[in-house]
Each structure stands twice: as C-alpha cells, then as structure tokens.
Design an enzyme around this catalytic site. Structure first.
Site, PDB file in Angstrom:
ATOM      1  N   TYR A 210      -9.532  -0.959   2.233  1.00 16.23           N
ATOM      2  CA  TYR A 210      -9.073  -0.732   3.602  1.00 16.23           C
ATOM      3  C   TYR A 210      -8.810   0.742   3.876  1.00 16.23           C
ATOM      4  O   TYR A 210      -8.426   1.487   2.975  1.00 16.23           O
ATOM      5  CB  TYR A 210      -7.763  -1.495   3.856  1.00 16.23           C
ATOM      6  CG  TYR A 210      -7.955  -2.716   4.731  1.00 16.23           C
ATOM      7  CD1 TYR A 210      -8.068  -2.578   6.112  1.00 16.23           C
ATOM      8  CD2 TYR A 210      -8.025  -3.989   4.200  1.00 16.23           C
ATOM      9  CE1 TYR A 210      -8.247  -3.680   6.931  1.00 16.23           C
ATOM     10  CE2 TYR A 210      -8.210  -5.108   5.010  1.00 16.23           C
ATOM     11  CZ  TYR A 210      -8.320  -4.944   6.371  1.00 16.23           C
ATOM     12  OH  TYR A 210      -8.499  -6.032   7.177  1.00 16.23           O
TER      13      TYR A 210
ATOM     14  N   ASP B 230       0.811  -1.220   0.000  1.00 16.15           N
ATOM     15  CA  ASP B 230       0.000   0.000   0.000  1.00 16.15           C
ATOM     16  C   ASP B 230       0.846   1.272   0.000  1.00 16.15           C
ATOM     17  O   ASP B 230       0.355   2.337  -0.348  1.00 16.15           O
ATOM     18  CB  ASP B 230      -0.961   0.003   1.199  1.00 16.15           C
ATOM     19  CG  ASP B 230      -2.058  -1.046   1.022  1.00 16.15           C
ATOM     20  OD1 ASP B 230      -2.136  -1.644  -0.063  1.00 16.15           O
ATOM     21  OD2 ASP B 230      -2.840  -1.269   1.954  1.00 16.15           O
TER      22      ASP B 230
ATOM     23  N   GLU C  47       3.324   0.577  -3.871  1.00 15.46           N
ATOM     24  CA  GLU C  47       2.549   0.401  -5.106  1.00 15.46           C
ATOM     25  C   GLU C  47       1.442   1.449  -5.242  1.00 15.46           C
ATOM     26  O   GLU C  47       1.103   1.872  -6.334  1.00 15.46           O
ATOM     27  CB  GLU C  47       1.932  -0.997  -5.138  1.00 15.46           C
ATOM     28  CG  GLU C  47       2.966  -2.104  -5.301  1.00 15.46           C
ATOM     29  CD  GLU C  47       2.346  -3.488  -5.306  1.00 15.46           C
ATOM     30  OE1 GLU C  47       2.980  -4.406  -5.850  1.00 15.46           O
ATOM     31  OE2 GLU C  47       1.247  -3.690  -4.736  1.00 15.46           O
ATOM     32  N   TYR C  48       0.841   1.802  -4.113  1.00 19.70           N
ATOM     33  CA  TYR C  48      -0.322   2.694  -4.161  1.00 19.70           C
ATOM     34  C   TYR C  48      -0.011   4.100  -3.623  1.00 19.70           C
ATOM     35  O   TYR C  48      -0.459   5.087  -4.190  1.00 19.70           O
ATOM     36  CB  TYR C  48      -1.488   2.095  -3.363  1.00 19.70           C
ATOM     37  CG  TYR C  48      -2.071   0.854  -4.010  1.00 19.70           C
ATOM     38  CD1 TYR C  48      -3.176   0.951  -4.849  1.00 19.70           C
ATOM     39  CD2 TYR C  48      -1.516  -0.399  -3.797  1.00 19.70           C
ATOM     40  CE1 TYR C  48      -3.711  -0.179  -5.456  1.00 19.70           C
ATOM     41  CE2 TYR C  48      -2.040  -1.537  -4.397  1.00 19.70           C
ATOM     42  CZ  TYR C  48      -3.140  -1.425  -5.220  1.00 19.70           C
ATOM     43  OH  TYR C  48      -3.660  -2.537  -5.821  1.00 19.70           O
TER      44      TYR C  48
HETATM   45 CU    CU Z   1      -7.164  -7.366   7.580  1.00 22.05          CU
END
Ligand code: CU
Length: 652
Positions: free
Chosen positions: A389, A305, A308-309
């Site tokens: 998330y 996260d 890459e993001y």
């Molecule tokens: Cu989780």
C-alpha cells in the site's frame, strides 16, 4: 550536513543523530549485534519550550532511542542528553508484555533471504509447480506477526511472517500471482523459519499478468492537452529558522518522526495582529489494517503501519517531483538507518499552495452587486509506501481558518487465489483472484490548545421533538449539548442521523456573542472496527472501536495503538481511558479515529485509484465574522484564456 538546530522542536540534525548513537555505543558498550529501531528527537515539554520562547531559557537537546540486541533480543529505551553527552535514562523493555520494537529495514531484507533458503519452504513452493529458477524471482512480503496467545513456541521471540508471490521477472506485479496457503513464521533474531503454515490445498497460482510499469501499460490516451500551474511572482508562504512556516495568517512548525511522519507543531492563527494558538501538536500516530478472512494467508493480518513499520521511516523521497504541478518547497529529513548511519531523506515533505475553487460568493440580483472570492489552501504532505500500500498524508490550511487532514490510500491490495467452488471472503478483482475484505483505521492525535492550554470537549446533537402543543406544526427540533467530564464519557461514535459533532472549546474565554471560542471536529469517514473486541485483532486495534477519545495530556501516551504495537497483546487508548481521568477545562488530547472499510472490486487493480479519507477542524465561534472577507477581489488574468473568460460571471 543539515543546518544546526535553532528551536527546541527542530529535528535532530545528522550531527546530533550521530552524536546520540556514539554516546550510546560508547557508554553502553554496544557492539555488532546492536541496532537502533528508533532514534529521534526527545521532544521537550510544553513548559520548557514556552520558557525558551518567552525568555530564552536553554532547553536541552535530547534524543530518544530504542536499542535492540539482535543476539539476545534484549530491548532498551534510552534518553540521551546531547549537551552533557550523558544517558539520562536506560530501561529494558519486557518484550513479552510491552511488545517488540518496530520492524527494521534490515529485517525486511533478512526475512526474504531466510525464507528463500528454508528447505521446507522450497519444497512447498515446488509442490505449487515452481522450479529452483522461479524461486529467485519470488516476492516475499515482510509481515508483522501479530499476537497469538502466550504459546511457548512464540514466547520471547522476535517474529515476522513471510507471504509469497510469484513473478516471472523481477519487475512483474507479484500481487497478480499469490502463492496460496503458504506462510513462513520466522524468528528474525535467530534467523530461521520456526513454523511453516502450508494448508495443503495447492491452489494453482493465478497466471494472468497485470503489470503497471509504463512499458507494460502500452499506448496511453492521446487527448490530454497540457495544463500548467504557474506562480509568476513566487509563493505566498515563508519558511524561517529551518522549520517554521507562515502563510495567510497561519503559523506552525514542521516536525517529522519515524513513526508518524509529518507532525504539525504549534499551529496558530494571526487574528488581527495576535497569534491565537489552536493545536499544540497534530499527527497521525498509527494506522491499523485488520483483514476479515479466515484463510491461512490472511486470518492473522492486522498491520500497524505506524507502530510496526513506521510511516515516516518508509516515506518516499520525492526526487522525481511530488504529485503537484506548481511551485514547491521541499523539506529534507535528517535520518539514520538501523545501524545509525545517517542520511538525508531528500524531499520527503512537500509544501505548496493550491487553488480551491470558491471561498465565498453572492450575487445581489436586485442591485447587480456581485462579489466572489477564490479560495486558496496551503498543502503540506508526504507519501509513504508500506509494502503493497501507498499512503499520502495531506494537511490543508484554508484562508477561512479551516484545518483538514486527508489521507490518500493507493497502491496495491492484498490478493488471494480463488479456490474453485469456494466463496471468497472478499471481492473478485479478476476471474482468478480476489482481494480479502479489510478495514483501514487511522489514529489522529490532536493536542489541542484553543486560545490557551485549558480546553474542554462538547458534544452537540439535533433531536426531533414530539408534535404537540409546543410544536404544533411539527417542524421544530432541538439541539442538545453536553460537556464531557471524564474519559469514559468521551469514548464516542459518530452519528449521522443526529448530526452529532464534537467541539474543542476554551471554557475560560467568551467571544463577542457570549460563546466560548472553539473548533468543531468534522468526522467524515466513520467505520468502526468489526473484528470482535475480545479477538486478538480487535484488542490490538482497540483505538478503532470509537471515533472520539479524549484524554488529559500525559507524556507517555503518545500513540493511539500504544507505544509498541508489534507483538503486543493490546494497548493504547482503550487501556488508558479506564483511568477515567477528568478532562474538563484541562490540557487535553483529542484522538480521532477515521478510516475506510474496503470491499475490493476490479477497479482496485492492478493499482487502486486514490481513496480519500480524513477529517476537518472548522472554527466555531472562534472568529468574529467570516475571517476570509478580506480576500482580494479580481481574477487572475494570466489564467484566463480567450474563449474561456465567458465562463466567469460578470464581475463589477
Ligand atoms: Cu484497502
């Protein structure tokens, strides 16, 4: 426009971001196919900053950029000097070897369009009982590809995956309706689906609606009375020069990068008039989320996260208010999009003070002396949303010298439809769906500076002693300590049974009791990665194999998972430490992996309550006695209501 930079660590302003991109666009002839997956301050060296602070020596403003040509896939790293308006370095990456540049927001949108228009994907969706009309409402999550061998069909391509969820209307919670066994692999530069994985099982789409928007939730509980937090005389912190914060003897500078989000620079404590450095730079450099499931929708999943993001790039703009009730100070972040159009990320960082219960107390029953002091902490935080998330990153500073990082995990779990008769690789959350078992690993980077630039790391354990003539009653145990000499020695796991802990000390200084001043790393959430170390996921999230890594400071070693985890074979800490460099009494970086093994359950759905993970750094032989003894006594009368005051003990 943001105010001009005053310190070398100040974020690039909007004007500087624009200048950096125009220098690159003009001097490198960048055209309509070029994008900027990354553009940020090129942080000056510690030495250059010290020279600026001590003698006003000019420190050049530089930008670090990653440039992607969408028409060819060519990717470049550049450093631009904003004062001389020149490009100091320009290097092409070997993307098959180095990995791909981080994914871009433009590509998240492109992926949805490309998949939705693919005729094979449309046919596969229809086989699952949906119509052309339904397709408009389908949610497609943009996923990083991973690294799955050197197969020719993937080589040289910039890849993403799309996973689909059905929604009756656009505001529905799609995660309640996963389309099972269907994954589109997309060449995002070429803009086409190159492979459609359809496992042919055609499991019915779960239908039960589990929405979480206020109208869907119905009547809320009625028995909550208002709770107000007021600071009638204002806050106790100050912010100078845009980004420098002082609070209760603490000093630090606020930083922010697209990859890491919040960065704490130059954290020190004013101890009796002298600011003592503790951490030069602290951040969470990445997080990896590997999944333990072998079905088509999940076996390849291990999102990075950060790398890459972009935890910072996906930060929430808290215009509607942070999750705190009292007096707030927000920081706006000058940013730019994939095309280098600048904007301000409004209220991305939130800072406030919190009451934190008891700091210290004693009641001397013989004399009636009763002393108690309340604890207050400074909270500096941001939240980001990475697809399903949501992650909050909260740094806390306490009045007793403790430093804490808390990550808050919330949002929505990944889901799968349950195949009748099959045991799912995860926990059922409704009769129709399960959440695949997965892990979350965070890689914190702590460039330490305890009382100076040269530090060492020690490990202490408590071990039992045999019951013999030296330990007649059997109550004795010993503590053993070692100082790590090189990198491989310092690849360590936590051990609760021996109370194993690590301390960052300055071996060149001694305190009033003859010990080296230090800070103890309190590792609190200690799973390790359970994917095999030789597996694709195990290699790529290799930083999660150990809880502690120690490396000598190296300019290029900035992120635990390596510089470009997107489509990377595996890089970062496990690779660097093979150099086995000396780490004793040197300028060192401590890396701490912490996380959570998530076995899903009904209470995680539809939106999971916050799961807290993190670590603390506690002063250890750093202060002479408890530094919070000077906190003022007395209670805050404004917050004590009639009928509630009797809960406080008699105070003299
Ligand atoms: Cu989780």
């Amino acid at each position: 426009m943001s105010t001009p930079a005053k310190h070398p660590l100040d974020l690039l302003t909007e004007a500087e971001l624009t200048l950096a991109s125009s220098i690159l666009k003009i001097q490198k002839n960048l055209g309509k196919y070029h994008r900027f997956p990354l553009l940020q301050l090129n942080e000056p060296s510690k030495q250059a900053i010290a020279a600026f602070e001590q003698s006003g020596t000019a420190c050049p403003r530089e930008a670090f950029a990653v440039i992607l040509d969408k028409s060819t896939g060519d990717t470049f790293e550049a450093i631009v000097n904003l004062e001389t308006q020149s490009i100091c370095s320009w290097e092409q990456l070997d993307t098959d070897k180095n990995g791909q540049a981080p994914l871009m927001i433009e590509e998240f949108d492109d992926l949805v369009k490309i998949v939705q228009e693919d005729s094979y994907w449309i046919a596969a969706v229809k086989k699952r009982g949906l119509t052309d009309e339904d397709i408009q409402n389908i949610q497609i999550d943009p996923w990083s590809f991973g690294h799955w061998g050197d197969d020719e069909k993937y080589k040289g391509r910039r890849l993403m995956r799309g996973v689909a969820f059905y929604r009756k209307k656009l505001t529905d919670n799609g995660y309640a309706h996963p389309l099972e066994g269907l994954v589109a692999i997309v060449d995002i530069n070429e803009r086409k689906v190159i492979e459609l994985i359809d496992d042919g099982t055609h499991i019915p789409i779960p239908q039960a609606e589990l929405n979480y928007d206020t109208p869907s939730l119905g009547q809320p509980r009625q028995d909550l009375k208002p709770l107000h937090i007021v600071q009638p005389e204002g806050v106790s912190f100050t912010v100078d020069d845009n980004w420098k914060v002082s609070w209760q003897n603490w000093e630090f500078r606020v930083g922010f990068t697209p990859r890491e989000g919040l960065v704490i620079h130059q954290l020190g404590y004013n101890d009796k008039g002298k600011v003592r450095p503790i951490i030069y730079r602290a951040s969470v450099t990445d997080m990896g989320v590997p999944y333990s499931d072998d079905v088509a929708n999940h076996y390849w999943k291990c999102a990075f996260d950060g790398g890459e993001y972009g935890l910072g790039r996906l930060a929430n703009q808290l215009e509607l208010g942070c999750d705190w009730l009292g007096a707030l100070r927000y920081f706006d972040i000058p940013s730019c999009d994939d095309f280098c159009k600048t904007f301000v990320m409004k209220n991305a960082i939130c800072m406030h003070e919190e009451d934190y219960g008891t700091m210290w107390k004693h009641y001397e029953f013989r004399t009636g002396v009763f002393e108690v002091r309340r604890s207050r902490r400074l909270v500096i935080s941001f939240f980001c949303t990475v697809a399903n998330y949501d992650y909050g990153f909260y740094w806390y500073l306490y009045q007793d010298g403790t430093i804490q990082l808390e990550a808050k995990l919330t949002g929505i779990i990944q889901t799968s439809a349950i195949t009748p008769g099959q045991t799912p690789n995860g926990g059922k959350v409704t009769p129709e769906i399960y959440g695949p078992t997965h892990q979350h690993f965070f890689s914190a980077r702590l460039h330490m500076q305890v009382d100076g630039d040269h530090n060492s790391v020690t490990e202490t354990e408590a071990l039992p002693l045999p019951m013999d003539e030296h330990n007649v009653r059997g109550n004795l145990f010993k503590t053993v300590s070692q100082t790590f000499k090189n990198e491989l020695e310092a690849c360590r796991e936590a051990n609760g049974a021996t109370g194993r802990f690590w301390k960052i000390i300055n071996p060149n200084v001694k305190n009033h009791v003859g010990n080296h001043p230090g800070y103890k790393l309190v590792a609190e959430h200690n799973p390790i990665i359970l994917a095999h170390p030789n597996s694709s996921i195990g290699r790529r999230a290799g930083f999660a194999q150990k809880h502690l890594w120690v490396t000598p400071y190296a300019e290029k070693e900035r992120y635990g998972s390596g510089e470009y985890p997107n489509q990377n074979y595996g890089d970062g800490l496990p690779v660097w430490v093979q150099q086995n460099r000396p780490i004793e009494n040197t300028d060192l970086v401590v890396w701490h992996t912490f996380g959570h093994t998530h076995i899903c359950k009904p209470e995680d759905f539809p939106v999971m309550p916050v799961q807290y993970v993190g670590f603390k750094l506690q002063p250890n032989n750093f202060f002479e006695l408890n530094p919070a003894m000077d906190l003022p006594a007395g209670k805050d009368h404004a917050s004590v209501q009639d009928g509630a005051s009797h809960c406080c003990h008699k105070n003299t």
